[in-house]
Design an enzyme around this catalytic site. Structure first.
Site, PDB file in Angstrom:
ATOM      1  N   GLU A  90      -4.977 -30.041 -14.727  1.00  0.00           N
ATOM      2  CA  GLU A  90      -6.300 -30.689 -14.794  1.00  0.00           C
ATOM      3  C   GLU A  90      -6.216 -32.099 -15.359  1.00  0.00           C
ATOM      4  O   GLU A  90      -7.219 -32.824 -15.387  1.00  0.00           O
ATOM      5  CB  GLU A  90      -7.263 -29.836 -15.637  1.00  0.00           C
ATOM      6  CG  GLU A  90      -7.081 -29.884 -17.151  1.00  0.00           C
ATOM      7  CD  GLU A  90      -5.901 -29.079 -17.690  1.00  0.00           C
ATOM      8  OE1 GLU A  90      -5.155 -28.503 -16.890  1.00  0.00           O
ATOM      9  OE2 GLU A  90      -5.729 -29.046 -18.920  1.00  0.00           O
ATOM     10  N   HIS A 119      -0.424 -29.214 -17.643  1.00  0.00           N
ATOM     11  CA  HIS A 119      -1.876 -29.282 -17.454  1.00  0.00           C
ATOM     12  C   HIS A 119      -2.234 -29.931 -16.117  1.00  0.00           C
ATOM     13  O   HIS A 119      -2.402 -31.144 -16.056  1.00  0.00           O
ATOM     14  CB  HIS A 119      -2.515 -30.044 -18.616  1.00  0.00           C
ATOM     15  CG  HIS A 119      -2.487 -29.266 -19.881  1.00  0.00           C
ATOM     16  ND1 HIS A 119      -3.481 -28.376 -20.235  1.00  0.00           N
ATOM     17  CD2 HIS A 119      -1.553 -29.187 -20.852  1.00  0.00           C
ATOM     18  CE1 HIS A 119      -3.174 -27.803 -21.381  1.00  0.00           C
ATOM     19  NE2 HIS A 119      -2.015 -28.273 -21.774  1.00  0.00           N
ATOM     20  N   CYS A 150      -0.872 -23.336 -19.343  1.00  0.00           N
ATOM     21  CA  CYS A 150      -0.261 -23.553 -20.656  1.00  0.00           C
ATOM     22  C   CYS A 150      -0.229 -22.256 -21.468  1.00  0.00           C
ATOM     23  O   CYS A 150       0.548 -21.368 -21.147  1.00  0.00           O
ATOM     24  CB  CYS A 150      -0.935 -24.709 -21.384  1.00  0.00           C
ATOM     25  SG  CYS A 150       0.224 -25.491 -22.546  1.00  0.00           S
TER      26      CYS A 150
END
Ligand code: GLN
Length: 348
Positions: A327, A325, A243
């Site tokens: 994650e 993202h 990001c």
């Protein structure tokens, strides 16, 4: 009768119900995610923003610390159609104003039509419309928060999984989510988390196999020192970014970033990989984007909705970055393989 107010740019004031008292200001943003309010509210990327949840009921499965992405709430205020007591009490204990009983669809439509905007929030028995307007008029543009990194980064180096079997990662904490550290540690990496303004010497002390620039709030141009680390290490060790990390890497290597109209905000943003033609669903919350990747980076993934760059890579220099993202937390786990790919670049 209303006991809370949200003032939007243009001095429009929306009445609401106070759920946690106080006054606040920030850039008005939203998320369309239907779960993951604990993760979003503790995501440092929301620093200096006011977070509106467009999903109508927030808090229906309680509040548990295990799901937090950092040790505090980052948005300056929270706005929802209906917020449960659990969430309201948590926000009150954190000193973060919260309001509900307003039409959040209206707010999201306004942002979509008018673009990113500032806002002021006032909540509680003693506040007036004017308090919300006063907050609005004091609100700064996101790019003018020039030292925002200091508000969200660690003060000193923190190390995880020391003595682990895998790669040594220098993670520059521009406001990193805990799940990024967890995703690396789960893959046996030793992770040294550095302050956002760490020097070349600080990082060199751990002899990293990978330099990783984290997500974070605000304008990537305000993270100059992280960019200098990228310039120093490019070609010597593999580079990764998530990001804000993608944006910092692009700026450092001759590219350019710009503010988007209202950003990508939710957990169902479709991303197409240009090499495999595969589409994955991704979690996103960003208001800036890479407008020009520069000469050194190839755009390898794009957003299906607006073609903006979602992945940048350079196979020779060992660079992989993502605008979304991987994650997750909240959101889909489709792209967790990113962490395998970046660690594979180290050969460890
Ligand atoms: N989640 C993030 O890292 C956000 C990046 C940056 N602050 C933006 O708004 O574009």
């Amino acid at each position: 009768m209303a006991d809370a107010y949200v003032a939007l740019e243009g001095d429009r004031v929306i009445e609401a119900r106070a759920r946690a008292p106080g006054t606040a200001r920030g850039e008005l943003v939203f998320t369309t995610a239907y779960t993951g309010y604990e993760e979003s509210l503790t995501d440092p990327s929301y620093e200096e923003q006011v977070l509106t949840f467009s999903y109508p009921l927030i808090g229906n499965y309680g509040v548990r610390e295990e799901r937090f992405e950092s040790d505090r709430v980052h948005p300056r205020a929270a706005v929802a159609r209906e917020m449960t007591d659990d969430v309201a009490e948590w926000l009150e204990s954190e000193g973060v104003p919260a309001v509900d009983h307003l039409d959040t669809r209206d707010i999201v439509t306004e942002i979509r039509d008018e673009g990113a905007m500032k806002c002021g929030v006032a909540a509680g028995p003693d506040v007036s419309e004017q308090d919300a307007l006063d907050e609005l008029h004091e609100c700064k543009h996101m790019s003018d928060h020039t030292d925002i990194g200091a508000q969200v980064s660690v003060d000193d180096v923190e190390s995880y999984n020391e003595g682990g079997d895998g790669a040594t990662v220098a993670l520059v904490d521009c406001g990193a989510k805990g799940s990024i550290v967890d995703s690396l540690v789960e893959r046996d990496a030793t992770v040294h988390v550095f302050p956002y303004d760490a020097s070349e010497d600080d990082v060199a002390a751990v002899d990293p196999d990978l330099l990783f620039i984290s997500n974070g709030p605000g304008d990537p141009q305000n993270f100059e020192q992280a960019g200098e680390l990228v310039e120093t290490y490019v070609g010597d060790v593999p580079l990764a970014g998530i990001c804000l990390g993608q944006q910092v890497v692009a700026n450092a290597l001759g590219g350019e970033t710009e503010k988007m109209e209202f950003g990508h905000r939710g957990v169902n943003q479709p991303v197409r990989d240009l090499r495999t033609n595969q589409v994955v669903m991704t979690t996103q919350n960003h208001g800036y984007t890479v407008a020009d990747p520069g000469e050194k980076l190839d755009v390898t993934q794009i957003n299906v909705n607006d073609d903006t760059p979602e992945g940048l890579e350079n196979d020779d220099l060992d660079i992989i970055t993502r605008q979304y993202h991987p994650e997750a937390n909240p959101g889909p786990h489709d792209s967790l393989g990113f962490f395998d790919d970046v660690l594979a670049m180290t050969g460890e």
